[in-house]
Design an enzyme around this catalytic site. Sequence first.
Site, PDB file in Angstrom:
ATOM      1  N   CYS A  42       0.825  -1.212   0.000  1.00 49.08           N
ATOM      2  CA  CYS A  42       0.000   0.000   0.000  1.00 49.08           C
ATOM      3  C   CYS A  42       0.858   1.261   0.000  1.00 49.08           C
ATOM      4  O   CYS A  42       0.681   2.153  -0.826  1.00 49.08           O
ATOM      5  CB  CYS A  42      -0.932  -0.025   1.209  1.00 49.08           C
ATOM      6  SG  CYS A  42      -1.824   1.505   1.449  1.00 49.08           S
ATOM      7  N   CYS A  47      -1.470   1.672  -3.147  1.00 46.79           N
ATOM      8  CA  CYS A  47      -2.449   2.762  -2.972  1.00 46.79           C
ATOM      9  C   CYS A  47      -1.846   4.161  -2.938  1.00 46.79           C
ATOM     10  O   CYS A  47      -2.308   5.062  -3.635  1.00 46.79           O
ATOM     11  CB  CYS A  47      -3.221   2.586  -1.663  1.00 46.79           C
ATOM     12  SG  CYS A  47      -3.412   0.905  -1.084  1.00 46.79           S
ATOM     13  N   LYS A  50       0.244   5.319  -6.081  1.00 46.41           N
ATOM     14  CA  LYS A  50      -0.730   5.346  -7.183  1.00 46.41           C
ATOM     15  C   LYS A  50      -1.648   6.557  -7.078  1.00 46.41           C
ATOM     16  O   LYS A  50      -1.878   7.266  -8.045  1.00 46.41           O
ATOM     17  CB  LYS A  50      -1.550   4.063  -7.164  1.00 46.41           C
ATOM     18  CG  LYS A  50      -2.681   4.088  -8.143  1.00 46.41           C
ATOM     19  CD  LYS A  50      -3.870   3.289  -7.746  1.00 46.41           C
ATOM     20  CE  LYS A  50      -4.650   3.708  -6.561  1.00 46.41           C
ATOM     21  NZ  LYS A  50      -5.624   2.681  -6.142  1.00 46.41           N
ATOM     22  N   ALA A 114      11.730 -13.847   6.334  1.00 49.52           N
ATOM     23  CA  ALA A 114      11.511 -14.862   7.364  1.00 49.52           C
ATOM     24  C   ALA A 114      10.661 -15.982   6.784  1.00 49.52           C
ATOM     25  O   ALA A 114       9.905 -15.769   5.838  1.00 49.52           O
ATOM     26  CB  ALA A 114      10.816 -14.240   8.565  1.00 49.52           C
ATOM     27  N   TYR A 177      -8.834  -3.403 -11.852  1.00 43.34           N
ATOM     28  CA  TYR A 177      -8.772  -2.005 -11.436  1.00 43.34           C
ATOM     29  C   TYR A 177      -7.366  -1.417 -11.549  1.00 43.34           C
ATOM     30  O   TYR A 177      -7.211  -0.242 -11.898  1.00 43.34           O
ATOM     31  CB  TYR A 177      -9.379  -1.812 -10.035  1.00 43.34           C
ATOM     32  CG  TYR A 177      -8.476  -2.109  -8.863  1.00 43.34           C
ATOM     33  CD1 TYR A 177      -7.730  -1.101  -8.264  1.00 43.34           C
ATOM     34  CD2 TYR A 177      -8.382  -3.389  -8.321  1.00 43.34           C
ATOM     35  CE1 TYR A 177      -6.901  -1.358  -7.176  1.00 43.34           C
ATOM     36  CE2 TYR A 177      -7.573  -3.657  -7.236  1.00 43.34           C
ATOM     37  CZ  TYR A 177      -6.833  -2.640  -6.665  1.00 43.34           C
ATOM     38  OH  TYR A 177      -6.018  -2.896  -5.588  1.00 43.34           O
ATOM     39  N   GLU A 181      -6.664   1.869 -13.692  1.00 43.62           N
ATOM     40  CA  GLU A 181      -6.151   3.069 -13.016  1.00 43.62           C
ATOM     41  C   GLU A 181      -4.869   3.562 -13.695  1.00 43.62           C
ATOM     42  O   GLU A 181      -4.708   4.758 -13.941  1.00 43.62           O
ATOM     43  CB  GLU A 181      -5.887   2.766 -11.544  1.00 43.62           C
ATOM     44  CG  GLU A 181      -7.180   2.596 -10.752  1.00 43.62           C
ATOM     45  CD  GLU A 181      -6.963   2.266  -9.278  1.00 43.62           C
ATOM     46  OE1 GLU A 181      -7.909   2.436  -8.502  1.00 43.62           O
ATOM     47  OE2 GLU A 181      -5.853   1.824  -8.900  1.00 43.62           O
ATOM     48  N   THR A 343      -6.435  -2.581   1.390  1.00 46.39           N
ATOM     49  CA  THR A 343      -5.715  -2.191   2.602  1.00 46.39           C
ATOM     50  C   THR A 343      -6.601  -2.139   3.854  1.00 46.39           C
ATOM     51  O   THR A 343      -6.252  -2.721   4.883  1.00 46.39           O
ATOM     52  CB  THR A 343      -5.014  -0.833   2.363  1.00 46.39           C
ATOM     53  OG1 THR A 343      -3.860  -1.104   1.579  1.00 46.39           O
ATOM     54  CG2 THR A 343      -4.590  -0.164   3.648  1.00 46.39           C
ATOM     55  N   HIS A 467     -27.322  20.969  -2.405  1.00 42.88           N
ATOM     56  CA  HIS A 467     -27.413  21.533  -3.748  1.00 42.88           C
ATOM     57  C   HIS A 467     -26.452  22.701  -3.922  1.00 42.88           C
ATOM     58  O   HIS A 467     -26.288  23.489  -2.991  1.00 42.88           O
ATOM     59  CB  HIS A 467     -28.848  22.009  -3.977  1.00 42.88           C
ATOM     60  CG  HIS A 467     -29.080  22.533  -5.354  1.00 42.88           C
ATOM     61  ND1 HIS A 467     -29.165  21.722  -6.465  1.00 42.88           N
ATOM     62  CD2 HIS A 467     -29.223  23.809  -5.789  1.00 42.88           C
ATOM     63  CE1 HIS A 467     -29.360  22.480  -7.526  1.00 42.88           C
ATOM     64  NE2 HIS A 467     -29.402  23.743  -7.156  1.00 42.88           N
ATOM     65  N   GLU A 472     -26.341  14.778  -4.981  1.00 46.11           N
ATOM     66  CA  GLU A 472     -27.715  15.041  -4.538  1.00 46.11           C
ATOM     67  C   GLU A 472     -28.698  14.147  -5.292  1.00 46.11           C
ATOM     68  O   GLU A 472     -29.790  13.855  -4.812  1.00 46.11           O
ATOM     69  CB  GLU A 472     -28.088  16.510  -4.694  1.00 46.11           C
ATOM     70  CG  GLU A 472     -28.201  17.020  -6.114  1.00 46.11           C
ATOM     71  CD  GLU A 472     -28.620  18.494  -6.176  1.00 46.11           C
ATOM     72  OE1 GLU A 472     -29.721  18.813  -5.739  1.00 46.11           O
ATOM     73  OE2 GLU A 472     -27.805  19.318  -6.651  1.00 46.11           O
TER      74      GLU A 472
HETATM   75  C1  LIG Z   1      -0.920  -0.861  -7.700  1.00 47.77           C
HETATM   76  C2  LIG Z   1      -1.790  -1.173  -6.506  1.00 47.77           C
HETATM   77  C3  LIG Z   1      -2.766  -0.281  -6.125  1.00 47.77           C
HETATM   78  C4  LIG Z   1      -3.561  -0.535  -5.029  1.00 47.77           C
HETATM   79  N1  LIG Z   1      -4.520   0.379  -4.689  1.00 47.77           N
HETATM   80  C5  LIG Z   1      -5.306   0.158  -3.617  1.00 47.77           C
HETATM   81  C6  LIG Z   1      -6.281   1.114  -3.226  1.00 47.77           C
HETATM   82  O1  LIG Z   1      -6.449   2.157  -3.863  1.00 47.77           O
HETATM   83  N2  LIG Z   1      -7.013   0.858  -2.123  1.00 47.77           N
HETATM   84  C7  LIG Z   1      -6.851  -0.290  -1.379  1.00 47.77           C
HETATM   85  O2  LIG Z   1      -7.537  -0.466  -0.386  1.00 47.77           O
HETATM   86  N3  LIG Z   1      -5.953  -1.227  -1.751  1.00 47.77           N
HETATM   87  C8  LIG Z   1      -5.178  -1.031  -2.847  1.00 47.77           C
HETATM   88  N4  LIG Z   1      -4.236  -1.960  -3.200  1.00 47.77           N
HETATM   89  C9  LIG Z   1      -4.165  -3.229  -2.438  1.00 47.77           C
HETATM   90  C10 LIG Z   1      -3.393  -3.055  -1.136  1.00 47.77           C
HETATM   91  O3  LIG Z   1      -2.127  -2.495  -1.393  1.00 47.77           O
HETATM   92  C11 LIG Z   1      -3.257  -4.396  -0.450  1.00 47.77           C
HETATM   93  O4  LIG Z   1      -4.530  -4.972  -0.298  1.00 47.77           O
HETATM   94  C12 LIG Z   1      -2.604  -4.280   0.924  1.00 47.77           C
HETATM   95  O5  LIG Z   1      -1.343  -3.685   0.836  1.00 47.77           O
HETATM   96  C13 LIG Z   1      -2.493  -5.660   1.569  1.00 47.77           C
HETATM   97  O6  LIG Z   1      -1.810  -5.566   2.789  1.00 47.77           O
HETATM   98  P1  LIG Z   1      -1.052  -6.828   3.386  1.00 47.77           P
HETATM   99  O7  LIG Z   1      -0.606  -6.418   4.760  1.00 47.77           O
HETATM  100  O8  LIG Z   1      -1.863  -8.028   3.243  1.00 47.77           O
HETATM  101  O9  LIG Z   1       0.204  -7.058   2.441  1.00 47.77           O
HETATM  102  P2  LIG Z   1       1.316  -6.081   1.891  1.00 47.77           P
HETATM  103  O10 LIG Z   1       0.971  -4.653   2.079  1.00 47.77           O
HETATM  104  O11 LIG Z   1       1.606  -6.551   0.515  1.00 47.77           O
HETATM  105  O12 LIG Z   1       2.563  -6.369   2.831  1.00 47.77           O
HETATM  106  C14 LIG Z   1       3.231  -7.590   2.831  1.00 47.77           C
HETATM  107  C15 LIG Z   1       4.672  -7.344   3.223  1.00 47.77           C
HETATM  108  O13 LIG Z   1       5.290  -8.581   3.514  1.00 47.77           O
HETATM  109  C16 LIG Z   1       6.621  -8.541   3.042  1.00 47.77           C
HETATM  110  N5  LIG Z   1       7.059  -9.940   2.889  1.00 47.77           N
HETATM  111  C17 LIG Z   1       6.650 -10.840   1.964  1.00 47.77           C
HETATM  112  N6  LIG Z   1       7.223 -12.044   2.203  1.00 47.77           N
HETATM  113  C18 LIG Z   1       8.022 -11.895   3.295  1.00 47.77           C
HETATM  114  C19 LIG Z   1       8.843 -12.772   4.034  1.00 47.77           C
HETATM  115  N7  LIG Z   1       8.972 -14.061   3.699  1.00 47.77           N
HETATM  116  N8  LIG Z   1       9.518 -12.272   5.094  1.00 47.77           N
HETATM  117  C20 LIG Z   1       9.401 -10.955   5.461  1.00 47.77           C
HETATM  118  N9  LIG Z   1       8.609 -10.091   4.800  1.00 47.77           N
HETATM  119  C21 LIG Z   1       7.918 -10.551   3.742  1.00 47.77           C
HETATM  120  C22 LIG Z   1       6.526  -7.766   1.751  1.00 47.77           C
HETATM  121  O14 LIG Z   1       7.770  -7.199   1.402  1.00 47.77           O
HETATM  122  C23 LIG Z   1       5.491  -6.703   2.116  1.00 47.77           C
HETATM  123  O15 LIG Z   1       6.092  -5.526   2.593  1.00 47.77           O
HETATM  124  C24 LIG Z   1      -3.395  -1.728  -4.285  1.00 47.77           C
HETATM  125  C25 LIG Z   1      -2.417  -2.649  -4.664  1.00 47.77           C
HETATM  126  C26 LIG Z   1      -1.623  -2.383  -5.764  1.00 47.77           C
HETATM  127  C27 LIG Z   1      -0.569  -3.374  -6.170  1.00 47.77           C
END
Ligand SMILES: Cc1cc2nc3c(=O)[nH]c(=O)nc-3n(C[C@H](O)[C@H](O)[C@H](O)COP(=O)(O)OP(=O)(O)OC[C@H]3O[C@@H](n4cnc5c(N)ncnc54)[C@H](O)[C@@H]3O)c2cc1C
Length: 484
Positions: A42, A47, A50, A114, A177, A181, A343, A467, A472
């Site tokens: 994110c 997010c 973007k 990890a 999306y 976008e 997110t 308005h 509205e």
């Molecule tokens: C281009 C784009 C636009 C988006 N726009 C929106 C939006 O407008 N609104 C919205 O709500 N959502 C949006 N999203 C989706 C949103 O970013 C995700 O749903 C959200 O970040 C998910 O959070 P998370 O904690 O599950 O995973 P992530 O945020 O992906 O975090 C996972 C983390 O784990 C780390 N990781 C992975 N494997 C390991 C490991 N083995 N050891 C240690 N660390 C590790 C990664 O490096 C990463 O930092 C967008 C996604 C993208 C790609």
Amino acid sequence: MAFDYDLFVIGGGSGGVRAARVAAAGGARVAIAESSRMGGTCVIRGCVPKKLMVFASGYREMFDDARSYGWDLEDGAFDWPRFSQHLNSELDRLEGVYRNLLKGSDVEIYDTRARLADAHTVELADGAKKTAKHILVATGGRPVRPDMANAHLGIVSDDIFHLPELPKRLLIIGGGYIACEFAGIMNGLGVEVTQFYRGAQILRGFDDEARGLVAEMMREKGVNLHLGTNIVEMARASDDHTASWTGTQSDAAMGAPAGERVGEDADGGGSGPVWVKATNGTEAVYDAVLFATGRDPNTEDMGLKEIGVEIGRRGEIVVDDYSQTAVPSIYAIGDVTNRVQLTPVAIREGMAFVETVFNGNPTPVDHHLIPSAVFTQPELGTVGLTEEEAREREPVEIYCTSFRPMQSAFAGRPDRVLMKLVVSKENRTVLGCHIVAPGAGEMIQLAGIAVKMGATKEDFDRTVAVHPTMSEELVTMKTPMRVA
Ligand SMILES: Cc1cc2nc3c(=O)[nH]c(=O)nc-3n(C[C@H](O)[C@H](O)[C@H](O)COP(=O)(O)OP(=O)(O)OC[C@H]3O[C@@H](n4cnc5c(N)ncnc54)[C@H](O)[C@@H]3O)c2cc1C
């Protein structure tokens, strides 16, 4: 058994950071491992960057419109390196904020990958092992390229934020999306954008009428959108080829020569023009090809299966309503579980996990009626059932209006917006609300409260209009457009 920590979180993204912070604030001993940058998708490559690009891309139209509103403006150019530098320093700042929040809550940070060694042990990349009573996997997902020759010549959404310069001609593959976008963003920044989507309409899963209007407006604003079209072949274009070739996909469709192409090579995506052949037989050269063709959960080489965590068909971690995996001490939240990839949902799942595991208050995650937005131009805001879903379930009334909003109509633009309510015929509940309009993301957040509360059409009608606004119309639609 004495554990090093009460909780070890793998993944410092939206869900992981929130869960770590909240658990630590409640007194738990918490550690978190992050293999890339704190903040996750994110903040670093989703997010936030973007949305800042969406803002940047909107100025061109604003400058044009400003003239109609009486402003004298000189034509200017968009300076990508300047914007990009500012964007990166903002992301550095935000990453720092996330780190400080964790440190301030006494969460121990491991900047490393990890994986799981057993039900209570995490193994870090350097081989060190840490034990924890509970382990939370919040590793998110990653963009995937299609399985085709030379796919490495294309870029993915992660790469967009690091382009040294903007491509002149960009091909986007995908209709979700993220694809749409970026089509709007790049088009707004002055890039010549072609988009291929193999399906009959973009934004699958959203309301048909809303997706239709978004597609129409994207085309109106200059995106060269081809539905029912996919990429079949790609290769690095030769110098000769690019010198002689000035056409685009649409030129090719009109019979322009495709020129020669050279064989496959091993250089990475984004480092030179790419020749592309489409399913409709046309050929063209693009400066970059963006694959926005889906995301896979980050479960590979995590040691999950080996210790008994169930992995689903799409590589996701299978969890119950409380985000617990088949191994009782291991939980998973966010995109890695492939439930709703947003997110705020990952954050909610993180909070519910802490409530369940550390506060003795079992809390299932509520995935019902989640409002969301697509930041196209115009935006699409949505909550609840689409017309198509609702009609499958029960008799419905559709209240819908589409019109030219005052602001852009004054500037002479043909833009149209859509306000739509899907209403249960039986009990009058508003089952779905769909808005296509500038600022629809902001509007749907508020309409979402009413829909989540179970508001009826009459509740909407009792609300006095603000308005003059676009929204509205949501409280002034008297006659159903359709009854089905
Ligand atoms: C281009 C784009 C636009 C988006 N726009 C929106 C939006 O407008 N609104 C919205 O709500 N959502 C949006 N999203 C989706 C949103 O970013 C995700 O749903 C959200 O970040 C998910 O959070 P998370 O904690 O599950 O995973 P992530 O945020 O992906 O975090 C996972 C983390 O784990 C780390 N990781 C992975 N494997 C390991 C490991 N083995 N050891 C240690 N660390 C590790 C990664 O490096 C990463 O930092 C967008 C996604 C993208 C790609």
